[in-house]
Design a protein around this motif. Structure first.
Motif, PDB file in Angstrom:
ATOM      1  N   LEU A   1      -7.345  10.022  -5.447  1.00 45.18           N
ATOM      2  CA  LEU A   1      -8.642  10.693  -5.331  1.00 45.18           C
ATOM      3  C   LEU A   1      -8.586  12.101  -5.919  1.00 45.18           C
ATOM      4  N   ILE A   2      -7.538  12.846  -5.594  1.00 50.12           N
ATOM      5  CA  ILE A   2      -7.384  14.208  -6.133  1.00 50.12           C
ATOM      6  C   ILE A   2      -7.267  14.157  -7.660  1.00 50.12           C
ATOM      7  N   THR A   3      -6.468  13.209  -8.166  1.00 52.72           N
ATOM      8  CA  THR A   3      -6.293  13.078  -9.617  1.00 52.72           C
ATOM      9  C   THR A   3      -7.609  12.726 -10.295  1.00 52.72           C
ATOM     10  N   GLU A   4      -8.369  11.842  -9.671  1.00 51.44           N
ATOM     11  CA  GLU A   4      -9.672  11.444 -10.212  1.00 51.44           C
ATOM     12  C   GLU A   4     -10.636  12.628 -10.280  1.00 51.44           C
ATOM     13  N   MET A   5     -10.590  13.483  -9.261  1.00 51.67           N
ATOM     14  CA  MET A   5     -11.543  14.596  -9.192  1.00 51.67           C
ATOM     15  C   MET A   5     -11.102  15.840  -9.959  1.00 51.67           C
ATOM     16  N   PHE A   6      -9.779  16.153  -9.922  1.00 48.13           N
ATOM     17  CA  PHE A   6      -9.307  17.443 -10.436  1.00 48.13           C
ATOM     18  C   PHE A   6      -8.177  17.326 -11.459  1.00 48.13           C
ATOM     19  N   GLY A   7      -7.800  16.124 -11.820  1.00 48.58           N
ATOM     20  CA  GLY A   7      -6.634  15.950 -12.683  1.00 48.58           C
ATOM     21  C   GLY A   7      -5.377  15.957 -11.823  1.00 48.58           C
ATOM     22  N   LYS A   8      -4.236  15.792 -12.447  1.00 53.04           N
ATOM     23  CA  LYS A   8      -2.966  15.734 -11.710  1.00 53.04           C
ATOM     24  C   LYS A   8      -2.635  17.111 -11.147  1.00 53.04           C
TER      25      LYS A   8
ATOM     26  N   SER B   1     -15.813  12.408   0.059  1.00 54.76           N
ATOM     27  CA  SER B   1     -15.150  11.261  -0.576  1.00 54.76           C
ATOM     28  C   SER B   1     -14.083  10.677   0.345  1.00 54.76           C
ATOM     29  N   LEU B   2     -13.359  11.532   1.050  1.00 56.34           N
ATOM     30  CA  LEU B   2     -12.365  11.047   2.018  1.00 56.34           C
ATOM     31  C   LEU B   2     -13.048  10.255   3.129  1.00 56.34           C
ATOM     32  N   GLN B   3     -14.172  10.757   3.607  1.00 61.08           N
ATOM     33  CA  GLN B   3     -14.922  10.052   4.654  1.00 61.08           C
ATOM     34  C   GLN B   3     -15.430   8.696   4.166  1.00 61.08           C
ATOM     35  N   GLU B   4     -15.936   8.655   2.953  1.00 61.14           N
ATOM     36  CA  GLU B   4     -16.489   7.410   2.410  1.00 61.14           C
ATOM     37  C   GLU B   4     -15.418   6.347   2.199  1.00 61.14           C
ATOM     38  N   ARG B   5     -14.227   6.784   1.811  1.00 59.88           N
ATOM     39  CA  ARG B   5     -13.148   5.823   1.554  1.00 59.88           C
ATOM     40  C   ARG B   5     -12.605   5.219   2.846  1.00 59.88           C
ATOM     41  N   ASP B   6     -12.718   5.937   3.939  1.00 61.28           N
ATOM     42  CA  ASP B   6     -12.187   5.428   5.207  1.00 61.28           C
ATOM     43  C   ASP B   6     -13.196   5.700   6.310  1.00 61.28           C
ATOM     44  N   ARG B   7     -13.945   4.672   6.688  1.00 59.47           N
ATOM     45  CA  ARG B   7     -15.003   4.798   7.700  1.00 59.47           C
ATOM     46  C   ARG B   7     -14.446   5.197   9.070  1.00 59.47           C
TER      47      ARG B   7
ATOM     48  N   LEU C   1       0.807  -1.209   0.000  1.00 63.77           N
ATOM     49  CA  LEU C   1       0.000   0.000   0.000  1.00 63.77           C
ATOM     50  C   LEU C   1       0.842   1.263   0.000  1.00 63.77           C
ATOM     51  N   GLY C   2       2.136   1.151   0.265  1.00 62.05           N
ATOM     52  CA  GLY C   2       2.998   2.315   0.235  1.00 62.05           C
ATOM     53  C   GLY C   2       3.069   3.022   1.570  1.00 62.05           C
ATOM     54  N   HIS C   3       3.459   4.272   1.521  1.00 63.00           N
ATOM     55  CA  HIS C   3       3.648   5.110   2.695  1.00 63.00           C
ATOM     56  C   HIS C   3       2.350   5.249   3.490  1.00 63.00           C
ATOM     57  N   ARG C   4       2.450   5.141   4.824  1.00 61.96           N
ATOM     58  CA  ARG C   4       1.274   5.227   5.686  1.00 61.96           C
ATOM     59  C   ARG C   4       1.532   6.277   6.769  1.00 61.96           C
ATOM     60  N   ILE C   5       0.486   7.030   7.115  1.00 61.93           N
ATOM     61  CA  ILE C   5       0.574   8.042   8.172  1.00 61.93           C
ATOM     62  C   ILE C   5      -0.459   7.702   9.224  1.00 61.93           C
ATOM     63  N   ARG C   6      -0.045   7.659  10.485  1.00 58.08           N
ATOM     64  CA  ARG C   6      -0.972   7.393  11.580  1.00 58.08           C
ATOM     65  C   ARG C   6      -1.612   8.699  12.034  1.00 58.08           C
ATOM     66  N   ILE C   7      -2.935   8.673  12.159  1.00 55.72           N
ATOM     67  CA  ILE C   7      -3.690   9.793  12.717  1.00 55.72           C
ATOM     68  C   ILE C   7      -4.656   9.189  13.716  1.00 55.72           C
TER      69      ILE C   7
ATOM     70  N   PHE D   1      -3.234   6.878   3.689  1.00 59.46           N
ATOM     71  CA  PHE D   1      -2.257   6.520   2.683  1.00 59.46           C
ATOM     72  C   PHE D   1      -2.193   7.640   1.647  1.00 59.46           C
ATOM     73  N   PRO D   2      -1.087   8.391   1.614  1.00 58.58           N
ATOM     74  CA  PRO D   2      -0.979   9.500   0.658  1.00 58.58           C
ATOM     75  C   PRO D   2      -1.225   9.087  -0.794  1.00 58.58           C
ATOM     76  N   ASP D   3      -0.847   7.865  -1.162  1.00 59.59           N
ATOM     77  CA  ASP D   3      -1.095   7.422  -2.544  1.00 59.59           C
ATOM     78  C   ASP D   3      -2.589   7.371  -2.863  1.00 59.59           C
ATOM     79  N   GLU D   4      -3.401   6.997  -1.868  1.00 59.62           N
ATOM     80  CA  GLU D   4      -4.855   6.966  -2.078  1.00 59.62           C
ATOM     81  C   GLU D   4      -5.418   8.382  -2.208  1.00 59.62           C
ATOM     82  N   ILE D   5      -4.877   9.306  -1.424  1.00 59.18           N
ATOM     83  CA  ILE D   5      -5.314  10.706  -1.521  1.00 59.18           C
ATOM     84  C   ILE D   5      -4.922  11.264  -2.883  1.00 59.18           C
TER      85      ILE D   5
END
Length: 124
Positions: free
Chosen positions: A20-27, A62-68, A1-7, A13-17
């Motif tokens: 999501l950003i690329t999907e919504m707004f392009g690169k 979308s961030l909320q939906e991806r991670d309950r 899954l790559g780099h992970r950040i604990r909150i 996972f920054p790669d997932e963010i």
């Protein structure tokens, strides 16, 4: 899954963010700034894009939906998510290399020993 950040008790996972950003707004260029105040972690997502309040709301949900687990942390006020639109010049880069710093963590770091000392000093 790559780099992970604990909150709090969750991981992001920054790669997932990025996906999501690329999907919504392009690169787009973006970065996460983490901070902590009054027993609450803040995740500020700065995106170098001219977005609207509606875009921010859609991304937030979308961030909320991806991670309950985010929903639970938001409901208990252990996490605050802020989405900011900015110019590319406002993103923080490494002063030596000029490379974009994807994650800026401004939360205080407490070692196990410091945590133990803090609890020992509390009145009984």
């Amino acid at each position: 899954l790559g780099h992970r950040i604990r909150i709090a008790c969750s991981s992001i996972f920054p790669d997932e963010i990025d996906a999501l950003i690329t999907e919504m707004f392009g690169k787009q260029q973006w970065q996460i700034i983490l901070s902590h105040q009054d027993n609450c972690d803040s995740l500020t997502l700065c995106i170098a894009f001219t977005g609207s309040d509606s875009d921010a709301d859609t991304l937030y949900h979308s961030l909320q939906e991806r991670d309950r687990s985010f929903s639970a942390l938001l409901e208990t006020k252990q996490l605050k998510i802020i989405i900011e639109w900015c110019s590319q010049d406002e993103l923080i880069c490494n002063p030596r290399t000029g490379k974009l710093q994807r994650v800026i963590d401004r939360r205080p770091y407490i070692t196990g020993e410091e945590e133990s000392d803090r609890y020992q000093k509390l009145p009984a």
